[in-house]
Each structure stands twice: as structure tokens, then as C-alpha cells.
Design an enzyme around this catalytic site. Structure first.
Site, PDB file in Angstrom:
ATOM      1  N   THR A   1     -12.584  87.793  -3.865  1.00 38.36           N
ATOM      2  CA  THR A   1     -12.751  88.955  -4.662  1.00 38.36           C
ATOM      3  C   THR A   1     -12.147  89.796  -3.716  1.00 38.36           C
ATOM      4  OG1 THR A   1     -15.253  89.220  -3.408  1.00 38.36           O
ATOM      5  CG2 THR A   1     -15.125  88.235  -5.792  1.00 38.36           C
TER       6      THR A   1
ATOM      7  N   LYS B   1     -14.573  82.489   1.533  1.00 37.97           N
ATOM      8  CA  LYS B   1     -14.181  83.579   0.997  1.00 37.97           C
ATOM      9  C   LYS B   1     -15.238  84.779   2.218  1.00 37.97           C
ATOM     10  CE  LYS B   1     -16.005  86.295  -1.485  1.00 37.97           C
ATOM     11  NZ  LYS B   1     -16.981  86.839  -1.559  1.00 37.97           N
TER      12      LYS B   1
ATOM     13  N   THR C   1     -22.171  88.151   1.712  1.00 40.11           N
ATOM     14  CA  THR C   1     -21.331  88.159   1.261  1.00 40.11           C
ATOM     15  C   THR C   1     -20.220  86.904   1.510  1.00 40.11           C
ATOM     16  OG1 THR C   1     -21.389  89.842  -0.134  1.00 40.11           O
ATOM     17  CG2 THR C   1     -19.676  88.369  -0.715  1.00 40.11           C
TER      18      THR C   1
ATOM     19  N   GLU D   1     -13.559  94.362   4.583  1.00 41.80           N
ATOM     20  CA  GLU D   1     -13.250  95.424   3.703  1.00 41.80           C
ATOM     21  C   GLU D   1     -12.552  97.078   4.490  1.00 41.80           C
ATOM     22  OE1 GLU D   1     -15.209  93.987  -0.232  1.00 41.80           O
ATOM     23  OE2 GLU D   1     -16.072  96.077   0.918  1.00 41.80           O
TER      24      GLU D   1
ATOM     25  N   ASN E   1     -15.333 100.700  -1.378  1.00 44.65           N
ATOM     26  CA  ASN E   1     -16.528  99.633  -1.893  1.00 44.65           C
ATOM     27  C   ASN E   1     -17.203 101.483  -2.667  1.00 44.65           C
ATOM     28  OD1 ASN E   1     -18.208  97.687  -0.874  1.00 44.65           O
ATOM     29  ND2 ASN E   1     -16.595  98.206   0.260  1.00 44.65           N
TER      30      ASN E   1
END
Length: 402
Positions: free
Chosen positions: A143, A169, A180, A266, A392
Site C-alpha cells: 500500500t 508489506k 499493519t 511512513e 496520514n
């Protein structure tokens, strides 16, 4: 990349994303024993609920894993569960196997129903391009990842070459107790179901459950391990010398993938490794390491190259573990240079310029020496940057551009 015998892979764009791959299949030409570790989040996604039920009923005749990205199939009610079963049925049909042999995974935006026409067409197309290259599958499960995450090992057991491949991932919503994270371990080892389950649980505790990006635990996280036995070795049983040999390579892969996940956090610019040593017991060491690596104050200080070591001590202190501050040593390093900031609970004279230089590296090592025992633990995380907030804060809008 070492690919285990009998495993085939595919990945393609079925139309969930605009351009990038969004659906992948991993398939074994023979039955696999399988084990899974799943999110601790109470709000479990449909694929999690589906897999939990399936593995209770059948963990020795698994044939494939079907994964989609961009849509999580989470918080989707009865329709989401029905779509999960429909996905498995379609995969079973085109792969000519039993529906109870199909495991599922989804990742992406919560609260959206899967576009089943695209999913089913994608499964049909993906089943026709299965091959030994795992790269398309690794691409399809991502993602917000900025790179694919794969690792492999080969180990000789009973004179047979055993291969293990890991594909994962993960980039955001990463926190101890599964995050996640989707991770898939494939091996041609002949191993008992109990031994595989033991290996997976023990490895997850010291790898994926020791990483943190942002303190959030997702609804879709899972680690699955599949073993088809095609290496031809004598069956690996629990606590045997062969098990320990297998586990060493198996665990190395999971640690490597876990570190890739936090390195790709991220907006991350730095990988943080927290080592807690000379602890009275391993659980205490793990709790302190996880508390430090999960601290937003520690993350932001390291991002800014600020040697504010008090935040590290404070994070250790709120871990719930009692330790003697008068025995505590603290070191900050980067693999090349290390500075001592605390010795036996007393602050050391600190050269701010030197400390900032150490913290300018892309990989930072924080070592907490409790001087109270012989046990240790390591956790991994990343810094927290302005880019994380940007990504985000606009996640749904950004995801639509994929």
C-alpha cells in the site's frame, strides 16, 4: 532469491488501484501445513475472521493465499464476510482445489466493500500467470510501502536443501502485538504442524511484535507460514536439533523483514534500534525496549537530531518495569560512533555537537544497560517526521491516486 520447491506466484492490477498491482496469489503444487498469527485488535477484518475459522478446521491441506491491496475489507459487516468466502470460492474454482484450502489477506482503506467483479476477474487472470518469480506477488500486496520486502534463506537438514522465503508489506499503523503487517513465509521443509506453529509464534514475538512506527495496531495484520514438504527431509519435530536449525534461518528472515518494515515507515528518515541488556528477565527487557521504541517523544527527538536523552529514560521508566536508576547506563550510537550519556544513573558530560553528529546517521542504536541480570531484548522503530502527518492526514485522498 531462494524460492522453495513447489511454490508459484503471481501479481497484477485488477482495477482496484489505478495502475499498480493490487491482487496477488501464492500457490503450492501440493498440500501445505499452515499456521498463522493475527492482529490483537478487537475490530478484526473479514479475512482475519475467515482465516481463524479455516485454520481451526484445516491447517494441513492449505494450497494458496490470495491477497488484495488498497481495500482492507474491514468493518464491512456480513457483506464483507460473504465477499471473503466468495473470493476463496473463486480461487478454488480456477486453481482446481478445495475452497477450504484457500487463505485470504486484504490491506488498505477500512470500511469499503471489495469490488467483487474486479476481484474475481483478477483471480482468474492471476491464476493463468503463476510462476516461480515472487516479485509480482510482493508488489501486489503493498500500500504505502516505498519498496518491496523479501528475504530468503537455504539450510541443509538431513542432507536435503530446505528453502525458506519471506514476503511482507508494512509502512504505517505499526505497533507491537502486530501492526499493519502482512507477512507470508513459504518453505519446502517437511515440518510437523506443531513445530511450524511453535516456530512462527516464537519468531513473531521477537520480530514483528518488537517493531513500532506510530503506535497503532491495525485490523488486518497477520503472519502466515506455509510448508509443503517438497524438500524431502525427514519431518522436523519440536525441540529437535533439526528444529533449532530450521528456526534459526526462519527467524532471521522475520527479523530482516521486520526491520525493512520500520525502515520504510511512513515519512521515516531513520531506523532506530533499541537494545536493552543485562536485564533481570527477558520479559522486562522486551517491555522496556518496546516502550522506548514506541515513544513519540523519542521518535521526534531523534528525527530532529536532538540528544534529549531524558526522553529515553522517561520512556523506560513508564514501561511498567521496576529497575534501579542508580544502576542504569545509557548509550547512543550509530554503528560507527557511540557516546555515553548516563553512567550508573548519573549524567555524563555531553558534547552537544558530537551527539548531534551521531544522531545525523540514518540508523541509530540506543543501548540501555540495566546492570541487573543476563537477559536482553531488541526492538526496532523509526523517527516521526512532518511527512508522516502529511501522508496520514490525507491517506484516503492519497490512496485514491494509486
Amino acid at each position: 532469491m531462494e524460492v522453495p520447491k513447489g511454490f508459484l506466484f503471481s501479481g497484477l492490477n485488477c482495477g482496484i488501484k489505478r495502475y499498480r498491482k493490487d491482487l496477488g496469489i501464492a500457490y503450492s503444487t501440493s498440500d501445505c501445513v499452515a499456521s498463522g498469527v493475527f492482529t490483537t485488535n478487537v475490530a478484526k477484518a473479514a479475512p482475519i475472521l475467515y482465516n481463524l475459522k479455516l485454520l481451526e478446521e484445516n491447517s494441513t491441506k492449505i494450497r494458496a493465499v490470495v491477497v488484495n491491496s488498497k481495500i482492507a475489507n474491514s468493518c464491512t459487516g456480513q457483506q464483507g464476510l460473504e465477499n471473503a468466502y466468495r473470493t476463496a470460492q473463486k480461487a478454488a474454482q480456477v486453481l482446481h482445489v478445495d475452497p477450504s484450502s484457500i487463505l485470504l489477506a486484504s490491506t488498505g482503506i477500512i470500511g469499503l466493500q471489495l469490488p467483487m467483479d474486479k476481484i474475481e476477474a483478477g483471480i482468474e487472470a492471476a491464476s493463468m500467470c503463476l510462476n516461480e518469480d515472487p516479485t509480482p506477488f510482493a508488489e501486489a500486496i503493498t500500500t504505502t510501502d516505498t519498496f518491496i520486502k523479501m528475504s530468503s534463506r537455504k539450510v541443509e537438514i538431513d542432507g536435503k536443501r530446505v528453502h525458506i522465503l519471506g514476503i511482507a508489506k508494512g509502512s504505517g499503523m505499526i505497533h507491537p502485538n502486530m501492526a499493519t503487517v502482512l507477512s507470508f513465509l513459504f518453505t519446502d521443509a517437511n515440518i510437523s504442524p506443531d513445530a511450524l506453529k511453535k516456530a512462527l509464534k516464537a519468531s513473531v514475538e521477537k520480530s514483528y511484535n518488537m517493531i513500532d512506527v506510530d503506535g497503532d495496531t491495525s485490523t488486518n495484520d497477520m503472519v502466515l507460514a506455509l510448508a509443503n514438504g517438497q524438500a524431502g527431509n525427514e519431518r522436523i519435530e519440536e525441540d529437535s536439533p533439526e528444529f533449532l536449525k530450521f528456526f534459526e534461518s526462519f527467524h532471521e528472515i522475520n527479523v530482516e523483514l521486520a526491520k525493512m518494515i520500520v525502515k520504510d515507515g511512513e515519512g521515516a528518515t531513520k531506523l532506530i534500534e533499541v537494545r536493552v541488556v543485562h536485564a533481570p528477565d527477558e520479559l522486562s527487557a522486551r517491555r522496556i525496549a518496546r516502550s522506548i521504541v514506541s515513544s513519540n517523544l523519542v521518535k521526534t527527538a531523534i528525527h530532529a537530531q536532538d540528544p534529549n536523552w531524558g526522553r529515553i529514560v522517561a520512556a523506560a521508566g513508564c514501561s511498567g518495569v521496576n529497575f534501579d536508576l542508580a544502576k542504569l547506563d545509557l548509550y547512543i550510537g550509530n554503528g560507527k560512533n557511540t557516546i555515553t550519556v548516563l553512567k550508573c544513573g548519573d549524567p555524563c558530560e555531553l558534547n552537544e555537537e558530537e551527539a548531534s553528529s551521531v544522531l545525523s546517521a540514518s540508523e541509530i542504536v540506543l543501548t540501555v544497560d540495566l546492570n541487573e541480570g543476563v537477559d536482553s531484548a531488541t526492538a526496532w522503530g523509526c523517527d516521526l517526521s512532518e511527512e508522516y502527518i502529511k501522508k496520514n492526514g490525507r491517506y484516503k485522498a492519497w490512496a485514491k491516486t494509486l
